[in-house]
Design a protein around this motif. Structure first.
Motif, PDB file in Angstrom:
ATOM      1  N   MET A   1      27.797  45.528  48.802  1.00 23.18           N
ATOM      2  CA  MET A   1      28.963  44.804  48.319  1.00 23.18           C
ATOM      3  C   MET A   1      29.723  45.694  47.329  1.00 23.18           C
ATOM      4  N   LYS A   2      31.028  45.703  47.465  1.00 23.30           N
ATOM      5  CA  LYS A   2      31.842  46.493  46.547  1.00 23.30           C
ATOM      6  C   LYS A   2      31.931  45.782  45.203  1.00 23.30           C
ATOM      7  N   ARG A   3      31.735  46.549  44.133  1.00 25.30           N
ATOM      8  CA  ARG A   3      31.800  46.015  42.778  1.00 25.30           C
ATOM      9  C   ARG A   3      32.904  46.738  42.023  1.00 25.30           C
ATOM     10  N   VAL A   4      33.635  46.001  41.199  1.00 27.04           N
ATOM     11  CA  VAL A   4      34.685  46.569  40.360  1.00 27.04           C
ATOM     12  C   VAL A   4      34.156  46.578  38.933  1.00 27.04           C
ATOM     13  N   ILE A   5      33.988  47.785  38.391  1.00 28.15           N
ATOM     14  CA  ILE A   5      33.425  47.969  37.054  1.00 28.15           C
ATOM     15  C   ILE A   5      34.488  48.614  36.172  1.00 28.15           C
ATOM     16  N   THR A   6      34.729  48.038  34.995  1.00 29.44           N
ATOM     17  CA  THR A   6      35.629  48.676  34.029  1.00 29.44           C
ATOM     18  C   THR A   6      34.799  49.146  32.844  1.00 29.44           C
ATOM     19  N   VAL A   7      35.151  50.328  32.357  1.00 34.80           N
ATOM     20  CA  VAL A   7      34.444  50.930  31.233  1.00 34.80           C
ATOM     21  C   VAL A   7      35.501  51.412  30.238  1.00 34.80           C
ATOM     22  N   THR A   8      35.480  50.856  29.025  1.00 35.92           N
ATOM     23  CA  THR A   8      36.373  51.301  27.962  1.00 35.92           C
ATOM     24  C   THR A   8      35.604  52.317  27.132  1.00 35.92           C
ATOM     25  N   VAL A   9      36.224  53.485  26.950  1.00 35.63           N
ATOM     26  CA  VAL A   9      35.533  54.599  26.302  1.00 35.63           C
ATOM     27  C   VAL A   9      36.396  55.209  25.208  1.00 35.63           C
ATOM     28  N   ILE A  10      35.752  55.971  24.324  1.00 35.38           N
ATOM     29  CA  ILE A  10      36.475  56.779  23.352  1.00 35.38           C
ATOM     30  C   ILE A  10      37.090  57.936  24.122  1.00 35.38           C
ATOM     31  N   SER A  43      41.455  55.409  22.917  1.00 36.82           N
ATOM     32  CA  SER A  43      40.530  54.838  23.906  1.00 36.82           C
ATOM     33  C   SER A  43      41.170  54.863  25.289  1.00 36.82           C
ATOM     34  N   SER A  44      40.316  54.975  26.281  1.00 43.06           N
ATOM     35  CA  SER A  44      40.757  54.978  27.677  1.00 43.06           C
ATOM     36  C   SER A  44      39.944  53.949  28.445  1.00 43.06           C
ATOM     37  N   LYS A  45      40.495  53.540  29.581  1.00 46.56           N
ATOM     38  CA  LYS A  45      39.800  52.588  30.439  1.00 46.56           C
ATOM     39  C   LYS A  45      39.577  53.247  31.792  1.00 46.56           C
ATOM     40  N   MET A  46      38.326  53.202  32.237  1.00 51.48           N
ATOM     41  CA  MET A  46      37.959  53.703  33.554  1.00 51.48           C
ATOM     42  C   MET A  46      37.721  52.494  34.450  1.00 51.48           C
ATOM     43  N   THR A  47      38.228  52.571  35.668  1.00 48.42           N
ATOM     44  CA  THR A  47      37.966  51.529  36.652  1.00 48.42           C
ATOM     45  C   THR A  47      37.275  52.186  37.834  1.00 48.42           C
ATOM     46  N   PHE A  48      36.069  51.714  38.139  1.00 48.53           N
ATOM     47  CA  PHE A  48      35.286  52.241  39.244  1.00 48.53           C
ATOM     48  C   PHE A  48      35.141  51.170  40.312  1.00 48.53           C
ATOM     49  N   ILE A  49      35.202  51.576  41.561  1.00 47.45           N
ATOM     50  CA  ILE A  49      34.768  50.706  42.653  1.00 47.45           C
ATOM     51  C   ILE A  49      33.566  51.403  43.266  1.00 47.45           C
ATOM     52  N   VAL A  50      32.426  50.704  43.227  1.00 46.35           N
ATOM     53  CA  VAL A  50      31.183  51.245  43.762  1.00 46.35           C
ATOM     54  C   VAL A  50      30.605  50.252  44.761  1.00 46.35           C
ATOM     55  N   ILE A  77      33.769  43.119  36.768  1.00 48.69           N
ATOM     56  CA  ILE A  77      34.803  42.082  36.887  1.00 48.69           C
ATOM     57  C   ILE A  77      34.979  41.599  38.327  1.00 48.69           C
ATOM     58  N   THR A  78      34.037  41.951  39.178  1.00 42.38           N
ATOM     59  CA  THR A  78      34.132  41.630  40.602  1.00 42.38           C
ATOM     60  C   THR A  78      34.308  40.138  40.853  1.00 42.38           C
ATOM     61  N   GLU A  79      33.548  39.314  40.160  1.00 38.07           N
ATOM     62  CA  GLU A  79      33.551  37.873  40.416  1.00 38.07           C
ATOM     63  C   GLU A  79      34.647  37.124  39.654  1.00 38.07           C
ATOM     64  N   LYS A  80      35.406  37.828  38.834  1.00 43.76           N
ATOM     65  CA  LYS A  80      36.461  37.180  38.054  1.00 43.76           C
ATOM     66  C   LYS A  80      37.784  37.211  38.818  1.00 43.76           C
ATOM     67  N   ALA A  81      38.728  36.403  38.373  1.00 44.78           N
ATOM     68  CA  ALA A  81      40.078  36.467  38.932  1.00 44.78           C
ATOM     69  C   ALA A  81      40.730  37.717  38.339  1.00 44.78           C
ATOM     70  N   ILE A  82      41.072  38.674  39.209  1.00 46.53           N
ATOM     71  CA  ILE A  82      41.608  39.944  38.735  1.00 46.53           C
ATOM     72  C   ILE A  82      42.881  40.322  39.482  1.00 46.53           C
ATOM     73  N   VAL A  83      43.625  41.229  38.875  1.00 47.19           N
ATOM     74  CA  VAL A  83      44.740  41.888  39.532  1.00 47.19           C
ATOM     75  C   VAL A  83      44.232  43.286  39.862  1.00 47.19           C
ATOM     76  N   LEU A  84      44.269  43.665  41.129  1.00 46.81           N
ATOM     77  CA  LEU A  84      43.763  44.959  41.589  1.00 46.81           C
ATOM     78  C   LEU A  84      44.893  45.666  42.320  1.00 46.81           C
ATOM     79  N   ARG A  85      45.244  46.871  41.872  1.00 43.67           N
ATOM     80  CA  ARG A  85      46.353  47.606  42.465  1.00 43.67           C
ATOM     81  C   ARG A  85      46.009  49.072  42.661  1.00 43.67           C
ATOM     82  N   GLU A  86      46.647  49.654  43.670  1.00 42.60           N
ATOM     83  CA  GLU A  86      46.527  51.068  43.963  1.00 42.60           C
ATOM     84  C   GLU A  86      47.903  51.568  44.385  1.00 42.60           C
TER      85      GLU A  86
END
Length: 171
Positions: A1-10, A43-50, A77-86
């Motif tokens: 299953m595809k998962r959408v993971i966000t990571v906020t980093v320094i 800070s930066s935000k990384m969005t991964f789809i794995v 954030i896979t199970e949440k209501a999200i806006v996903l764009r490419e």
């Protein structure tokens, strides 16, 4: 299953390498990755789809990412209501005699023509990755000369779906 993971980093040198290295060590294939500045300075935000088949693996990954020194926040954030764009830039072979036909076919996707020459048109398409996949398949018979995709980015919608019955004092 595809998962959408966000990571906020320094936002500093080497953070992307450490985070992707952790994913690589755990044998996660990154299908999509985007990184950009956030509303917070430094800070930066990384969005991964794995693609993950085992739920325990994703829980373990989130815990391990959270322990990284430069990581401020990790969310699946896979199970949440999200806006996903490419975004995709697609150069298509487009002789003048076919342009009207091509434009009528691609019009429902609302692409922007960002460059044109005698025999090539470059379209910019923004939307859900499935929309971009559909656009590519539709335009492929005309001849794709070059294709570039950014990877997906995502944000949680402010209004989330409410699960289960709601209690109200106004009855």
């Amino acid at each position: 299953m595809k998962r959408v993971i966000t990571v906020t980093v320094i936002n500093q040198s080497g953070v992307l390498n450490r985070v992707t290295g952790l994913l690589m060590k755990r044998q996660f294939n990154i299908e999509s990755i985007t990184v950009g500045h956030t509303e917070q300075l430094n800070s930066s935000k990384m969005t991964f789809i794995v693609n993950v088949e085992d739920e325990t693996k994703i829980e373990q990954l989130i815990k391990q990412l959270s322990k990284q020194i430069d990581v401020l926040k990790v969310n699946d954030i896979t199970e949440k209501a999200i806006v996903l764009r490419e975004l995709a830039l697609i150069k298509v072979v487009s002789p003048p005699n076919l342009r009207l036909e091509m434009n009528s076919i691609v019009e429902p996707f609302r692409p922007q023509v960002v460059d044109t020459s005698k025999n090539v048109v470059t379209y910019e398409v923004v939307g859900h990755p499935e929309k971009i996949d559909a656009f590519i398949e539709l335009i492929r018979p005309y001849g794709i000369k070059e294709l570039t995709r950014t990877g997906a980015t995502a944000a949680i919608r402010e209004a989330q779906k409410v699960e289960g019955p709601q209690l109200s004092i106004l009855k």
